[in-house]
Enzyme design. Structure first.
Site, PDB file in Angstrom:
ATOM      1  N   TYR A   1      -1.756   0.861  10.677  1.00 33.02           N
ATOM      2  CA  TYR A   1      -1.875   0.162   9.389  1.00 33.02           C
ATOM      3  C   TYR A   1      -0.663   0.438   8.507  1.00 33.02           C
ATOM      4  CZ  TYR A   1      -3.567  -0.651   4.609  1.00 33.02           C
ATOM      5  OH  TYR A   1      -3.694  -1.065   3.305  1.00 33.02           O
TER       6      TYR A   1
ATOM      7  N   SER B   1       0.847  -1.188   0.000  1.00 34.21           N
ATOM      8  CA  SER B   1       0.000   0.000   0.000  1.00 34.21           C
ATOM      9  C   SER B   1       0.879   1.234   0.000  1.00 34.21           C
ATOM     10  CB  SER B   1      -0.899   0.022   1.245  1.00 34.21           C
ATOM     11  OG  SER B   1      -1.562   1.263   1.369  1.00 34.21           O
TER      12      SER B   1
END
Length: 247
Positions: A153, A140
């Site tokens: 995250y 990501s």
């Protein structure tokens, strides 16, 4: 690189993974294993891909149970060669809640990083043993630099990204190809802010980029491509300025 004939998806209900599977089935892929926690959603995904003409199997797989990965993945590879492994599982978590509940934060880290290290190494070893194949790891853009709003995250994705890059270097020259995919925020059907369009993406756009990256033998893929320039600039911003910009 030719489209894969067989595909193993770790995270069988992932929107990006299913968009990729649909795209690959339309090209050449004929056998798909969808690995994930048993659920109606997993069975529905399998039915959808079967309707496209693929032979689809569901596999009970839990990222949070690394002790089971050797057995579960070993059975898949024992059934025949796997051309492509797509590591697509992960959890966003809830930043505000996870800051208050360390156990919840650890669950995010275990899912996104520990589970990926375990299944990634086992898959890589199996691909190397058969002498060919690709491992695609969904990272990501959040892992590029931690933001206040999602640093738990983001830190787990940063670890995953570094691991996948190192694994690719370790496997270079063995016949096994590792590709890291760094998508931006995946738009939901209800997201309608046009100002964010250039920095967000869709499952279908990521699937298209994955297929193109495999054909080119790419090691890193950004989706959309403009994120490569944007994140490079953000990465070099002084911390004080970045702190004011990144919420």
């Amino acid at each position: 690189m030719r489209p894969p004939q067989s595909l193993l998806v770790l995270g069988g209900t992932s929107r990006i993974a299913l968009a990729t599977a649909r795209r690959l089935i339309a090209r050449r892929t004929r056998t798909v294993w969808l690995a994930g926690r048993p659920s109606p959603a997993l069975e529905s995904a399998a039915s959808e891909l079967r309707a496209l003409g693929a032979e689809v199997h569901t596999v009970a797989f839990d990222a949070l149970d690394p002790d089971s990965h050797e057995t579960v993945l070993g059975k898949v590879f024992a059934e025949g060669g796997v051309d492509l492994v797509l590591l697509a599982f992960g959890t966003l978590g809830d930043q505000a809640r996870d800051e208050r509940d360390p156990a919840a934060a650890v669950r995010v880290a275990h899912t996104n990083y520990t589970g990926a290290v375990s299944s990634g190494l086992i898959s890589a070893r199996a691909l190397q043993a058969q002498g060919h194949g690709s491992l695609v790891v969904l990272s990501s853009v959040a892992g590029e630099r931690a933001r206040r709003s999602n640093f738990i995250y983001g830190s787990s994705k940063a670890g995953l990204d570094t691991f996948a890059q190192g694994l690719g270097d370790a496997l270079y020259g063995t016949g096994v190809h590792v590709m890291v995919v760094r998508p931006g925020l995946v738009r939901s059907r209800t997201m309608a802010d046009p100002r964010a369009a250039s920095l967000t993406t869709t499952p279908e756009a990521v699937a298209t980029a994955i297929e193109l990256g495999l054909r080119r033998g790419s090691e890193t893929v950004w989706v959309p491509g403009t994120l490569r320039v944007v994140t490079s600039a953000l990465r070099h911003l002084p911390r004080g300025l970045f702190r004011r910009l990144a919420v």
